[in-house]
Enzyme design. Structure first.
Site, PDB file in Angstrom:
ATOM      1  N   GLY A 134      32.034  48.894  36.863  1.00 54.56           N
ATOM      2  CA  GLY A 134      31.332  50.169  37.019  1.00 54.56           C
ATOM      3  C   GLY A 134      31.402  50.758  38.412  1.00 54.56           C
ATOM      4  O   GLY A 134      32.465  51.110  38.907  1.00 54.56           O
ATOM      5  N   GLY A 187      21.410  51.850  25.003  1.00 54.93           N
ATOM      6  CA  GLY A 187      22.759  52.335  25.291  1.00 54.93           C
ATOM      7  C   GLY A 187      23.591  51.388  26.122  1.00 54.93           C
ATOM      8  O   GLY A 187      24.701  51.741  26.558  1.00 54.93           O
ATOM      9  N   LYS A 205      38.759  42.462  32.159  1.00 51.30           N
ATOM     10  CA  LYS A 205      38.462  42.746  33.566  1.00 51.30           C
ATOM     11  C   LYS A 205      38.958  41.623  34.474  1.00 51.30           C
ATOM     12  O   LYS A 205      39.479  41.876  35.569  1.00 51.30           O
ATOM     13  CB  LYS A 205      36.957  42.944  33.743  1.00 51.30           C
ATOM     14  CG  LYS A 205      36.435  44.197  33.063  1.00 51.30           C
ATOM     15  CD  LYS A 205      34.921  44.254  33.077  1.00 51.30           C
ATOM     16  CE  LYS A 205      34.395  45.498  32.361  1.00 51.30           C
ATOM     17  NZ  LYS A 205      32.920  45.519  32.287  1.00 51.30           N
TER      18      LYS A 205
END
Length: 427
Positions: A134, A187, A205
């Site tokens: 992120g 979410g 990742k």
């Protein structure tokens, strides 16, 4: 250059964040790159859909060709996800000399080398900072900050969904199902959470981080991964009694010319900072031969954190455009990939056994461990019901092969009903 025009593929959570950041930080962007930055066209699946950000309908299109084929668009920002169709679109964009910024970890883990090579051939930039962790600038740090060092280990929490679930299970005693349901309502988890909870997202990742960190072409198929779906409250509680916290941990390590890359639930010592990383946050440790231990921490998901990473890549592309140096920043693998064998990877292990509660059981179990050359650091027996009890052991470091062998021996033992669970102990 009067203005830099952007084509945005996708207007979901991250795409909406990108629109907001570009709008709200326009003065900073102009100061940083020397000219205005604007979104010329946005690809959506449903033009009538209500969204958290309001955009002029003239900017919206259902046809990706309107963006890829538009000569006035300088940079493509891809935040729509998908693999094969997205790969074809981005390859065509690069061949048309458009720079690309993507947050698509799935695509980069599977087709990164092909896309980077195409970008280089066409003098284009391809940046993908937002594809891992992120808002944490981990890829740029690994590629640039450690350029003069030799990385020998990368370890951390790189999936916010699973970290949120494990935090709720550990801190609030919730079941896996309860914690997952809560993550979906907030979410943090998709309606189909398989990629997250089975460890696939984190494995992709770690493949990207390993490729950059070790300068080897590491793919998803090189990563041994396991998810969190079978973790029970019992395992978490036993870990706590022994001074550990359960986390989904990605580990990439180098020993000489060989590497090993894994993602799996692991027990972390309570005193280690990774044990204190809660909810959707991510944290990555990078160990360099010269610099030693460094830690990167921050939100691993969310609209604005991820969008910030995307726009940071945009700034990098735009600065290169102003300087005329696009297409020279891709780092191609320097070394041939060599993976460690099972007898070359050494770890400590936690193992829980369901056994017959009778004289000689513990002695037989410890004899089996001794036979495989595995020494036991801690052992604890917990009577449960009737003639059944549980034995929890923590080993000293043992090779992966030795541990695989002891699992076979234990399952074949007459005193062991079954192996309840087992986890690596990472830190």
């Amino acid at each position: 250059m009067e203005k830099i025009s952007i084509g945005l593929l996708g207007l979901g959570t991250v795409g909406s964040g990108v629109v907001k950041v570009i709008r709200n930080h326009q003065d900073k962007l102009v100061h940083g790159v020397g000219c205005p930055v604007g979104i010329k066209k946005i690809l959506v699946q449903d033009s009538a859909k209500s969204r958290e950000v309001v955009v002029d309908q003239e900017l919206v299109t259902l046809d990706p060709n309107e963006i890829v084929d538009d000569p006035a668009i300088d940079i493509i920002v891809e935040v729509m996800g998908g693999i094969e169709e997205t790969r074809k679109l981005l390859l065509r964009a690069l061949e048309k000399k458009k720079h690309v910024v993507t947050a698509n970890k799935d695509l980069m883990a599977l087709h990164g080398p092909e896309l980077l090579e195409t970008a280089s051939k066409n003098g284009c930039d391809l940046f993908y900072e937002a594809s891992v962790a992120g808002g944490i600038p981990i890829l740029r740090s690994v590629a640039d900050g450690f350029a003069s060092d030799r990385i020998h280990k990368i370890i951390g929490i790189v999936n916010g969904t699973t970290n949120y679930i494990l935090t709720k299970m550990s801190d609030e005693g919730k079941s896996y199902e309860e914690a997952l349901n809560e993550a979906q309502k907030l979410g943090f988890a998709e309606s189909d959470p398989e990629a997250d909870v089975e460890g696939i997202d984190a494995a992709r990742k770690m493949a990207i981080l390993s490729t950059l960190g070790f300068s080897m072409n590491v793919g998803l198929h090189d990563v041994r991964f396991k998810g969190i779906t079978n973790i029970s409250q019992q395992d978490i509680e036993y870990g706590k009694r022994l001074g550990y916290t359960m986390k989904l941990i990605g580990v990439a390590e180098r020993d000489g010319e060989k590497i090993d890359v894994t993602v799996q639930p692991a027990l972390v010592t309570d005193s280690h900072p990774l044990a204190a990383v809660k909810n959707e946050n991510n944290a990555v440790y990078v160990y360099g031969e010269a610099v030693g231990e460094t830690m990167f921490y921050g939100p691993g998901a969310g609209s604005l954190p991820t969008a910030t990473a995307v726009v940071s890549d945009l700034v990098g592309v735009m600065r290169n455009m102003r300087l005329g140096v696009n297409g020279h920043s891709a780092a191609f693998p320097q070394f041939t990939k060599k993976m460690m064998e099972a007898d070359e990877v050494f770890k400590k292990y936690f193992i829980r056994l369901v056994v017959e509660d009778e004289v000689g059981t513990l002695a037989e179990v410890t004899t089996l461990f001794s036979k495989e050359g595995i020494s036991v650091e801690k052992i604890w027996q917990n009577p449960t019901r009737g003639s059944i009890s549980e034995i929890v052991l923590v080993t000293h470091k043992a090779s992966r092969k030795s541990f695989q062998d002891i699992l076979v021996e234990l399952n074949d033992s007459s005193v062991v009903k079954h192996v309840g669970s087992y986890y690596r102990i990472e830190i």
